[in-house]
Design an enzyme around this catalytic site. Structure first.
Site, PDB file in Angstrom:
ATOM      1  N   ASP A 180       0.861  -1.181   0.000  1.00 33.29           N
ATOM      2  CA  ASP A 180       0.000   0.000   0.000  1.00 33.29           C
ATOM      3  C   ASP A 180       0.902   1.238   0.000  1.00 33.29           C
ATOM      4  OD1 ASP A 180      -3.051   0.806   0.598  1.00 33.29           O
ATOM      5  OD2 ASP A 180      -1.716   2.218   1.586  1.00 33.29           O
ATOM      6  N   ASN A 188      -1.766  13.105  -4.240  1.00 29.67           N
ATOM      7  CA  ASN A 188      -2.810  13.648  -5.115  1.00 29.67           C
ATOM      8  C   ASN A 188      -3.121  15.102  -4.760  1.00 29.67           C
ATOM      9  OD1 ASN A 188      -3.296  11.454  -6.823  1.00 29.67           O
ATOM     10  ND2 ASN A 188      -4.692  10.492  -5.367  1.00 29.67           N
ATOM     11  N   ASP A 197      -1.348   9.238 -10.637  1.00 26.81           N
ATOM     12  CA  ASP A 197      -1.373   8.129 -11.599  1.00 26.81           C
ATOM     13  C   ASP A 197       0.039   7.758 -12.035  1.00 26.81           C
ATOM     14  OD1 ASP A 197      -4.103   8.068 -11.437  1.00 26.81           O
ATOM     15  OD2 ASP A 197      -4.468   9.011 -13.392  1.00 26.81           O
ATOM     16  N   GLU A 223      -4.507   2.456  -4.275  1.00 28.21           N
ATOM     17  CA  GLU A 223      -3.047   2.403  -4.198  1.00 28.21           C
ATOM     18  C   GLU A 223      -2.560   1.101  -3.576  1.00 28.21           C
ATOM     19  OE1 GLU A 223      -4.482   4.881  -0.604  1.00 28.21           O
ATOM     20  OE2 GLU A 223      -5.084   4.482  -2.664  1.00 28.21           O
TER      21      GLU A 223
END
Length: 303
Positions: A180, A188, A197, A223
């Protein structure tokens, strides 16, 4: 004496066969190719390239298999996510020279692979195109749209294959690791979703470049990623994951933020006798939670 004659004759027939015949080792390096294979994929008799290298250079030279995807790295990532993961795989491939091949890959428990391709160009084109559309649909259903590696559905299927003994390793043993990315929401928020991304894709490519062909690797949501290592002890699996940590620590995936680096946390569980997919996944997930709780950027082993 008779056995030697048969062996010599078999070698001669294999070399002269119109079928494309090749053998890859567990690292996916070409170890044998007959004349038909070498001619089709432009391989010199003494060459032993890795399969991704062979595909990339043929794509760059405009020869070999037709690769419709505009991004060769994405195409390779998608292909590797399925390559060598089942004992036998059959599919079709069209070549730039106009030929259409029926390919069968056979994988032994130790990871060696036999590749045999026969020319089926003379079959009716409508039937070929229909089958290719079917294969494309199957591939799409198993592939993560962003990273081009396996999706959750395909990873769950690979895990079930290991547990029931239908994976090439056939031992029903191995390890499962969950990854993770740490503080991904902050990435973000700070750099934008496009940068997020890029980090996900970078992570997928980096991990895939540091694991073995037999290993299954996919994005299972957001993620979070899963790594399946068949027929692997917990100590060996830890070494593989540690290698991934080292590689990720070196990554700087954002061109407009050269100093940006990212980390991940991981939970590793060993597959036990009688395990269900849910049971081994749950143990890895609990170990991942512990890694997050104890400060992130670390690996925790399941109890």
């Amino acid at each position: 004496m008779y056995a030697e004659q048969v062996s010599e004759k078999l070698a001669s027939l294999r070399e002269e066969s119109a079928a494309l015949i090749a053998v890859y080792d567990p690292e996916d390096r070409l170890r044998y190719a007959n004349a038909a294979f070498r001619k089709t994929y432009s391989v010199e008799p003494d060459e032993t390239p890795l399969w991704p290298e062979l595909m990339r250079r043929n794509w760059q030279a405009g020869r070999g298999a037709i690769i419709a995807h505009p991004d060769i790295d994405a195409w390779l990532a998608s292909a590797i996510s399925r390559r060598g993961k089942v004992p036998r795989r059959a599919f079709e491939s069209d070549l730039i020279d106009g030929r259409w091949l029926w390919i069968v890959e056979t994988v032994q428990p130790d990871g060696w692979m036999l590749f045999i391709a026969t020319d089926i160009t003379e079959l009716r084109r409508e039937e070929r195109e229909l089958r290719q559309l079917r294969d494309l649909a199957t591939r799409a259903s198993e592939t993560d749209e962003l990273t081009d590696i396996s999706n959750r559905r395909h990873m769950w299927s690979l895990l079930e294959n290991v547990l029931v003994g239908t994976h090439p390793s056939s031992t029903r043993q191995g390890c499962l690791c969950l990854f993770d990315l740490d503080l991904f929401k902050q990435i973000n928020d700070r750099f934008g979703h496009q940068a997020g991304d890029m980090v996900l894709v970078d992570f997928a490519r980096t991990v895939q470049g540091n694991i073995r062909l037999r290993d299954g690797f996919g994005r299972i949501g957001g993620e979070e990623f899963m790594l399946l290592m068949p027929d692997t002890s917990i100590l060996h699996a830890k070494k593989i994951v540690d290698r991934v940590f080292g590689a990720i620590h070196e990554r700087r995936p954002l061109p407009n933020a050269q100093d940006f680096a990212y980390t991940f946390s991981a939970g590793l569980a060993e597959i036990k006798a009688g395990d269900t997919p849910q049971a081994v996944y749950s143990r890895a997930d609990q170990a991942l939670y512990q890694a997050k709780h104890e400060g992130r950027d670390r690996l925790m082993l399941a109890a």
